[in-house]
Design a protein around this motif. Sequence first.
Motif, PDB file in Angstrom:
ATOM      1  N   TYR A   1       0.849  -1.191   0.000  1.00 55.71           N
ATOM      2  CA  TYR A   1       0.000   0.000   0.000  1.00 55.71           C
ATOM      3  C   TYR A   1       0.886   1.244   0.000  1.00 55.71           C
ATOM      4  CZ  TYR A   1       0.851  -0.673   5.023  1.00 55.71           C
ATOM      5  OH  TYR A   1       1.436  -0.893   6.246  1.00 55.71           O
ATOM      6  N   ASP A   2       0.279   2.412  -0.261  1.00 54.80           N
ATOM      7  CA  ASP A   2       1.020   3.675  -0.319  1.00 54.80           C
ATOM      8  C   ASP A   2       1.731   3.934   0.999  1.00 54.80           C
ATOM      9  OD1 ASP A   2       0.418   4.526  -2.939  1.00 54.80           O
ATOM     10  OD2 ASP A   2      -1.571   5.191  -2.292  1.00 54.80           O
ATOM     11  N   GLN A   3       2.895   4.575   0.911  1.00 57.45           N
ATOM     12  CA  GLN A   3       3.678   4.852   2.110  1.00 57.45           C
ATOM     13  C   GLN A   3       2.963   5.810   3.054  1.00 57.45           C
ATOM     14  OE1 GLN A   3       7.399   6.075   0.399  1.00 57.45           O
ATOM     15  NE2 GLN A   3       8.089   3.956   0.116  1.00 57.45           N
ATOM     16  N   GLY A   4       2.070   6.625   2.542  1.00 60.48           N
ATOM     17  CA  GLY A   4       1.318   7.546   3.397  1.00 60.48           C
ATOM     18  C   GLY A   4       0.136   6.906   4.099  1.00 60.48           C
ATOM     19  N   THR A   5      -0.213   5.690   3.743  1.00 56.91           N
ATOM     20  CA  THR A   5      -1.344   4.990   4.349  1.00 56.91           C
ATOM     21  C   THR A   5      -0.966   4.489   5.740  1.00 56.91           C
ATOM     22  OG1 THR A   5      -2.140   4.278   2.182  1.00 56.91           O
ATOM     23  CG2 THR A   5      -2.920   3.029   4.083  1.00 56.91           C
ATOM     24  N   SER A   6      -1.848   4.711   6.705  1.00 56.61           N
ATOM     25  CA  SER A   6      -1.587   4.199   8.054  1.00 56.61           C
ATOM     26  C   SER A   6      -2.265   2.844   8.225  1.00 56.61           C
ATOM     27  CB  SER A   6      -2.077   5.190   9.114  1.00 56.61           C
ATOM     28  OG  SER A   6      -3.487   5.299   9.074  1.00 56.61           O
ATOM     29  N   ARG A   7      -1.625   1.989   9.008  1.00 55.18           N
ATOM     30  CA  ARG A   7      -2.125   0.632   9.268  1.00 55.18           C
ATOM     31  C   ARG A   7      -2.287   0.471  10.767  1.00 55.18           C
ATOM     32  NH1 ARG A   7      -0.321  -4.109  11.062  1.00 55.18           N
ATOM     33  NH2 ARG A   7      -0.901  -6.022  10.001  1.00 55.18           N
ATOM     34  N   ARG A   8      -3.460  -0.010  11.190  1.00 55.05           N
ATOM     35  CA  ARG A   8      -3.717  -0.166  12.623  1.00 55.05           C
ATOM     36  C   ARG A   8      -4.449  -1.487  12.875  1.00 55.05           C
ATOM     37  NH1 ARG A   8      -6.553   4.786  14.152  1.00 55.05           N
ATOM     38  NH2 ARG A   8      -8.492   3.678  13.851  1.00 55.05           N
ATOM     39  N   ASP A   9      -3.915  -2.288  13.805  1.00 58.36           N
ATOM     40  CA  ASP A   9      -4.579  -3.534  14.192  1.00 58.36           C
ATOM     41  C   ASP A   9      -5.763  -3.214  15.098  1.00 58.36           C
ATOM     42  OD1 ASP A   9      -2.997  -5.460  12.851  1.00 58.36           O
ATOM     43  OD2 ASP A   9      -1.428  -5.258  14.360  1.00 58.36           O
TER      44      ASP A   9
ATOM     45  N   LEU B   1      -7.064  -2.050  10.041  1.00 58.00           N
ATOM     46  CA  LEU B   1      -7.654  -0.881   9.429  1.00 58.00           C
ATOM     47  C   LEU B   1      -6.569  -0.133   8.664  1.00 58.00           C
ATOM     48  CD1 LEU B   1     -10.074   1.097   9.124  1.00 58.00           C
ATOM     49  CD2 LEU B   1      -9.240   2.230  11.214  1.00 58.00           C
ATOM     50  N   PHE B   2      -6.830   0.118   7.381  1.00 57.17           N
ATOM     51  CA  PHE B   2      -5.930   0.898   6.541  1.00 57.17           C
ATOM     52  C   PHE B   2      -6.615   2.228   6.244  1.00 57.17           C
ATOM     53  CE2 PHE B   2      -4.813  -3.490   5.751  1.00 57.17           C
ATOM     54  CZ  PHE B   2      -3.426  -3.466   5.773  1.00 57.17           C
ATOM     55  N   VAL B   3      -5.937   3.346   6.549  1.00 54.83           N
ATOM     56  CA  VAL B   3      -6.513   4.666   6.333  1.00 54.83           C
ATOM     57  C   VAL B   3      -5.588   5.449   5.410  1.00 54.83           C
ATOM     58  CG1 VAL B   3      -7.315   6.798   7.409  1.00 54.83           C
ATOM     59  CG2 VAL B   3      -7.575   4.620   8.612  1.00 54.83           C
TER      60      VAL B   3
END
Length: 195
Positions: free
Chosen positions: A148-156, A166-168
Amino acid sequence: MRSARFVLSLCERHPHAKLTRQLHRQVSAQWEPNNPKIDDTIRIKFCNLPLSSKVQLQTTLTSPGEKLKFRSSCIFPVTSSGTLDLSTASCAGPSYKGVDPMGIFWSMDPQPGSLTRLYSSGPLHYAMDLYDMEQEKLFSTSLVRNIYDQGTSRRDIRSDGIVGTLFVPDGPGPFPAIVKLDGAARIKEDLGAAL
């Protein structure tokens, strides 16, 4: 001028000495896009290879922290100008045959002891090694493909019986939501959701 004629005549007498003409030029690789994602088509080109020869490209995928090792092995012709463009060159096997810019990736097979599936959404690390047909290494480089894009945040997420990731996307939003459901309760696969 005399030394140039000497090198040329040496190359004509000894086929393996053809490399002598190119010692001053280093093999190089370039690809577009520069920071590819997993769903991008990548155009990979190698330059300054032995002219009108054949080379073997071994591509290996590893994932840090996981028992993941996939490899493809492909034989390609080099042009008379010393280039190998994977978007136009025809692969003669063994991993696949024909012209496909992404063939070195989709034709990979798991190596002994490797996982057979990718469960992580972390970056994919590829090593690309070029050999001549006598198995002399000509060049090595590496490439990273992001899920995914480097600016996308990933949270369990672990809340109220909900287990997931969750990918935002980066930015102010609002963003549309896509929910991906998996069938196995014990295996959490991020790969499809990250796309």
